[in-house]
Design an enzyme around this catalytic site. Structure first.
Site, PDB file in Angstrom:
ATOM      1  N   GLY A  22       0.897  -1.067  -0.124  1.00 40.21           N
ATOM      2  CA  GLY A  22      -0.055  -0.078   0.550  1.00 40.21           C
ATOM      3  C   GLY A  22       0.702   1.250   0.099  1.00 40.21           C
ATOM      4  O   GLY A  22       1.990   1.662   0.536  1.00 40.21           O
ATOM      5  N   ARG A  33      -1.316   8.713   4.321  1.00 45.36           N
ATOM      6  CA  ARG A  33      -1.639   9.986   5.314  1.00 45.36           C
ATOM      7  C   ARG A  33       0.154   9.891   6.096  1.00 45.36           C
ATOM      8  O   ARG A  33      -0.751  10.677   7.185  1.00 45.36           O
ATOM      9  CB  ARG A  33      -2.920   9.179   6.069  1.00 45.36           C
ATOM     10  CG  ARG A  33      -3.664   9.114   5.023  1.00 45.36           C
ATOM     11  CD  ARG A  33      -5.166   8.821   6.401  1.00 45.36           C
ATOM     12  NE  ARG A  33      -4.987   7.474   6.680  1.00 45.36           N
ATOM     13  CZ  ARG A  33      -5.677   6.968   7.056  1.00 45.36           C
ATOM     14  NH1 ARG A  33      -6.530   7.273   8.427  1.00 45.36           N
ATOM     15  NH2 ARG A  33      -5.710   5.868   7.373  1.00 45.36           N
ATOM     16  N   TYR A  89      46.387  16.683  13.799  1.00 40.84           N
ATOM     17  CA  TYR A  89      45.896  17.048  12.340  1.00 40.84           C
ATOM     18  C   TYR A  89      46.884  17.820  12.180  1.00 40.84           C
ATOM     19  O   TYR A  89      46.391  19.122  12.803  1.00 40.84           O
ATOM     20  CB  TYR A  89      44.402  17.328  12.849  1.00 40.84           C
ATOM     21  CG  TYR A  89      44.316  17.315  10.747  1.00 40.84           C
ATOM     22  CD1 TYR A  89      44.068  16.655  10.331  1.00 40.84           C
ATOM     23  CD2 TYR A  89      42.899  18.947  11.181  1.00 40.84           C
ATOM     24  CE1 TYR A  89      43.571  16.857   8.530  1.00 40.84           C
ATOM     25  CE2 TYR A  89      42.374  19.030   9.833  1.00 40.84           C
ATOM     26  CZ  TYR A  89      42.844  18.016   8.690  1.00 40.84           C
ATOM     27  OH  TYR A  89      41.714  17.843   7.735  1.00 40.84           O
TER      28      TYR A  89
HETATM   29  C1  UD1 Z   1      -7.797  -3.449   6.981  1.00 41.44           C
HETATM   30  C2  UD1 Z   1      -8.839  -4.030   6.935  1.00 41.44           C
HETATM   31  C3  UD1 Z   1      -9.896  -3.845   8.397  1.00 41.44           C
HETATM   32  C4  UD1 Z   1      -9.062  -3.633   9.658  1.00 41.44           C
HETATM   33  C5  UD1 Z   1      -7.618  -3.136   9.438  1.00 41.44           C
HETATM   34  C6  UD1 Z   1      -5.899  -3.000   9.967  1.00 41.44           C
HETATM   35  C7  UD1 Z   1      -9.327  -4.142   4.442  1.00 41.44           C
HETATM   36  C8  UD1 Z   1     -10.457  -5.199   3.471  1.00 41.44           C
HETATM   37  N1  UD1 Z   1     -10.020  -4.075   5.626  1.00 41.44           N
HETATM   38  O1  UD1 Z   1      -8.108  -1.948   6.864  1.00 41.44           O
HETATM   39  O2  UD1 Z   1     -10.550  -4.820   8.259  1.00 41.44           O
HETATM   40  O3  UD1 Z   1      -9.691  -2.651  10.659  1.00 41.44           O
HETATM   41  O4  UD1 Z   1      -7.023  -3.674   7.914  1.00 41.44           O
HETATM   42  O5  UD1 Z   1      -5.559  -1.764  10.646  1.00 41.44           O
HETATM   43  O6  UD1 Z   1      -8.529  -5.527   4.500  1.00 41.44           O
HETATM   44  N2  UD1 Z   1      -2.353  -3.168   1.532  1.00 41.44           N
HETATM   45  C9  UD1 Z   1      -1.019  -4.269  -0.008  1.00 41.44           C
HETATM   46  N3  UD1 Z   1      -1.827  -3.738  -1.375  1.00 41.44           N
HETATM   47  C10 UD1 Z   1      -2.874  -3.033  -1.117  1.00 41.44           C
HETATM   48  C11 UD1 Z   1      -4.418  -2.752   0.126  1.00 41.44           C
HETATM   49  C12 UD1 Z   1      -3.301  -3.052   0.780  1.00 41.44           C
HETATM   50  O7  UD1 Z   1      -0.299  -4.618   0.440  1.00 41.44           O
HETATM   51  O8  UD1 Z   1      -3.504  -3.167  -2.604  1.00 41.44           O
HETATM   52  C13 UD1 Z   1      -1.536  -3.106   2.376  1.00 41.44           C
HETATM   53  C14 UD1 Z   1      -1.320  -1.432   3.078  1.00 41.44           C
HETATM   54  O9  UD1 Z   1       0.281  -2.134   2.555  1.00 41.44           O
HETATM   55  C15 UD1 Z   1      -1.460  -2.531   4.131  1.00 41.44           C
HETATM   56  C16 UD1 Z   1      -2.290  -3.174   4.822  1.00 41.44           C
HETATM   57  O10 UD1 Z   1      -2.866  -4.133   3.247  1.00 41.44           O
HETATM   58  O11 UD1 Z   1       0.064  -2.824   5.129  1.00 41.44           O
HETATM   59  C17 UD1 Z   1      -3.907  -3.219   4.966  1.00 41.44           C
HETATM   60  O12 UD1 Z   1      -4.029  -2.010   3.554  1.00 41.44           O
HETATM   61  P1  UD1 Z   1      -4.776  -0.740   4.654  1.00 41.44           P
HETATM   62  O13 UD1 Z   1      -5.202   0.187   3.675  1.00 41.44           O
HETATM   63  O14 UD1 Z   1      -3.639  -0.014   5.980  1.00 41.44           O
HETATM   64  O15 UD1 Z   1      -5.960  -1.194   4.995  1.00 41.44           O
HETATM   65  P2  UD1 Z   1      -7.210  -0.874   5.550  1.00 41.44           P
HETATM   66  O16 UD1 Z   1      -8.238   0.264   5.499  1.00 41.44           O
HETATM   67  O17 UD1 Z   1      -6.565   0.279   6.612  1.00 41.44           O
END
Ligand code: UD1
Ligand code: CA
Length: 464
Positions: free
Chosen positions: A13, A17, A393
Site C-alpha cells: 500500500g 496519510r 591533525y
Molecule cells: C484493513 C482491513 C480492516 C482492518 C484494518 C486494520 C481490509 C479490507 N480491511 O483496512 O478490516 O480493520 O486493516 O488496520 O483488509 N495493502 C496491500 N495492497 C493493497 C492494499 C493494502 O499490500 O492493495 C497492504 C497495506 O500496505 C497495509 C495493509 O495491506 O499494510 C492494510 O491495508 P490498508 O489500506 O491499511 O487497510 P485498512 O483500510 O486499514
C-alpha cells in the site's frame, strides 16, 4: 513432521496519510523501519513453535526501495509483487501467484507491515486457538473505543463476517469489536474463499475481510490489549506506537532488575542490552547496539549510542557516548564526549568538557578537565592535566600520540603528533611538546618569566 506455515506481510500500500517521503514500510520506528518488526516477530514465532515455512513480503508501491531494504538486512525473505493496489485480497492473490510453494503450507498467516507492536506472543496464541478449536481460520480482533476507520466484527450464531467502515450501516458502526488485520487461516480454506472475493463494494477494492463468513468454522479471537494492534497511518500514530514499543522495552528491563528514576523520559532502542542493578536517570537516550553491564549508573541527559559500558561504570550527567567503550568502574562526565573508538580503561576517569576520539586509555588514566585526546594511546595510571590537547591533525593527515604509563602531563600542555612519550615522564604545565621523550624524562617548554616589580599600574587601564 513440523507444521508448515506460509507467512505473508502485506506491504504494497501507499500509506499517503503518513506524510513522510518514501514508502510506509520503511518509515522509521525506533532504530528500525516499520517492516522490520513483523519480520523479527515472525522469525521468533517460527523458532518458538518449531514451524517450517517462509516469510513473503507483498510489495507494490515504491517496491524497489522496500525490496532493497529487506534484501540488505535479511537473506531469507521472499517477495511477491502486487502491480496495482486493488485491495488486501488482491495483495494475497499476488502472494499465492508468486510461487507454487505458497499453496503447499498447511497454514497461511497474514500480517500487515504497519502494526509493529504485534509480537510473537499474539502469533503463537492464534496458532493455539486454531489448532485447539480445530478452526478453518481465525482473525485477531480487539475492542476499540473509537472504532472509526476499522472493519467491524459482526458475529453470527456460528462464524462471523467483517464489515468495512465504508460499507457499514449506522447500527454496525456502533460495534466496537474491530478487525486487526492479523489472520491465521488454513491455506486450503483461504484459497477456496479468496477465489470468490469480488470488488462490488463502495471502494471498488478486493477486501480480504470477505473470506470470513457466518455459518463457517471461523472465529474472531478477541484480544484484551488494544495497544498491541495499533496501526501506523499518521505521524501521530507513529509517535504513539513508538512510545508503546519503548514502554514494552522498559517494562522488560524493569523485570530484569534495571531501575529507572522516571522511565517516562528514557528512550531505549530495541537492541539495547542492560544488566541487572543498573540505574537509569530521566532524559536519557540509549540507542543502537549499546550494551550496558551490571550496576552501571547512567545519569540525566546522557546520550549513549552503539557503545559498550562494563559493570560498575558511571556515565555522569549530560555526557554523549558514540561507539565508545567504558570499561568496568570507569567514569565519564559530567559533560564528557566519547566519540567512536574511545576506549576508556578500567577505573579510568574522564571529567567535564573532555572529548576523546579513537584513543585507548589504559587502567586508571585520568583526564579530568577540558581536554582533547584524539588518535592516542595513554598508559595506565597516567594523569593528564587540565586543558591538554593532542594536536593530531596537520591539516591533511591525522597522527598518533603515545604516552606511556605513570606519566604526569601538566595542565595546558599540547603535544604535536606524531609523538611518543615514554613511561614515568613528567611534562611541566604550559608546555608544547614537539620532541619524543624517553622513559623517565622531564620536559618543559615555556617562555621564561620576566617580573618587573611594581610596574602593573602602567598596564592597568582605568575607565574615566
Ligand atoms: C484493513 C482491513 C480492516 C482492518 C484494518 C486494520 C481490509 C479490507 N480491511 O483496512 O478490516 O480493520 O486493516 O488496520 O483488509 N495493502 C496491500 N495492497 C493493497 C492494499 C493494502 O499490500 O492493495 C497492504 C497495506 O500496505 C497495509 C495493509 O495491506 O499494510 C492494510 O491495508 P490498508 O489500506 O491499511 O487497510 P485498512 O483500510 O486499514
Ligand atoms: Ca491500515
Amino acid at each position: 513432521m513440523p507444521l508448515a506455515v506460509g507467512a505473508v506481510i502485506l506491504a504494497a500500500g501507499e500509506g499517503k496519510r503518513l506524510k513522510l517521503s518514501g514508502p510506509k514500510p520503511l518509515a522509521p520506528c525506533l532504530d528500525k523501519r516499520l517492516v522490520d518488526f513483523p519480520i523479527r516477530e515472525l522469525k521468533k514465532f517460527f523458532a518458538q513453535n518449531r514451524l517450517e515455512g517462509k516469510i513473503t513480503a507483498v510489495i507494490g508501491h515504491q517496491r524497489e526501495l522496500v525490496r532493497a531494504h529487506i534484501e540488505k538486512n535479511y537473506s531469507d525473505i521472499s517477495f511477491a509483487v502486487q502491480e496495482k493496489q486493488l485491495g488486501t485480497a488482491d495483495a494475497l492473490r499476488a502472494y499465492f501467484n508468486s510461487s507454487t510453494s505458497t499453496t503447499n503450507y498447511e497454514y497461511t498467516l497474514v500480517m500487515t507491515a504497519d502494526t509493529p507492536v504485534i509480537a510473537e506472543a499474539e502469533l503463537s496464541q492464534l496458532l493455539s486457538v486454531i489448532k485447539e478449536e480445530n478452526l478453518e481460520a481465525v482473525a485477531a480482533s480487539y475492542i476499540e473505543t473509537d472504532p472509526k476507520g476499522y472493519g467491524r466484527i459482526v458475529r453470527g450464531n456460528t462464524g462471523f463476517h467483517i464489515v468495512e467502515e465504508k460499507e457499514a450501516t449506522e447500527e454496525i458502526r456502533k460495534i466496537t469489536e474491530v478487525n486487526s488485520g492479523l489472520y491465521l487461516l488454513k491455506t486450503k480454506y483461504v484459497l477456496e474463499h479468496l477465489a470468490k472475493v469480488d470488488s462490488n463494494n463502495k471502494s471498488g477494492e478486493f477486501y480480504l475481510t470477505d473470506v470470513f463468513k457466518d455459518g463457517l468454522n471461523v472465529k474472531a479471537h478477541c484480544f484484551l490489549e488494544s495497544e498491541t494492534f495499533l496501526g501506523v497511518n499518521t505521524l501521530h500514530q507513529l509517535e504513539t506506537v513508538e512510545n508503546v514499543l519503548r514502554r514494552k522495552i522498559k517494562r522488560a528491563f524493569k523485570e530484569a532488575g534495571v531501575r529507572f528514576i522516571d522511565s517516562s523520559h528514557c528512550y531505549i532502542d530495541s537492541e539495547v542490552e542492560i544488566g541487572e542493578g543498573t540505574v537509569i536517570y530521566p532524559n536519557t537516550f540509549i540507542t543502537g547496539k549499546t550494551k550496558i553491564g551490571k550496576n552501571v549508573v547512567i545519569e540525566m541527559g546522557a546520550q549513549v549510542t552503539d557503545s559498550i559500558i562494563d559493570d560498575d561504570a558511571r556515565v555522569l550527567a549530560y555526557s554523549v557516548l558514540e561507539g565508545a567503550h567504558l570499561h568496568s568502574k570507569a567514569t565519564a562526565g559530567p559533560f564528557a564526549r566519547l566519540r567512536v573508538g574511545a576506549d576508556i580503561g578500567p577505573e579510568a576517569k574522564i571529567g567535564n568538557f573532555v572529548e576523546i576520539k579513537k584513543a585507548v586509555l589504559d587502567r586508571g588514566v585520568k583526564v579530568s578537565h577540558l581536554s582533547y585526546v584524539g588518535d592516542a594511546f595513554i598508559g595506565e595510571e597516567s594523569n593528564i592535566g587540565c586543558g591538554f590537547i593532542a594536536c593530531n591533525y596537520d591539516g591533511v593527515n591525522k597522527h598518533v600520540t603515545k604516552i606511556g604509563k605513570n606519566c604526569f602531563i601538566g595542565s595546558d600542555t599540547q603535544v604535536i603528533a606524531p609523538i611518543e612519550i615514554g613511561d614515568d615522564c613528567f611534562v611541566a604545565a604550559g608546555s608544547t611538546i614537539t620532541n619524543n621523550l624517553k622513559n623517565g624524562d622531564f620536559a618543559i617548554s615555556r617562555g621564561k618569566q620576566i617580573t618587573k616589580e611594581g610596574l602593573a599600574h602602567k598596564f592597568i587601564k582605568k575607565k574615566n
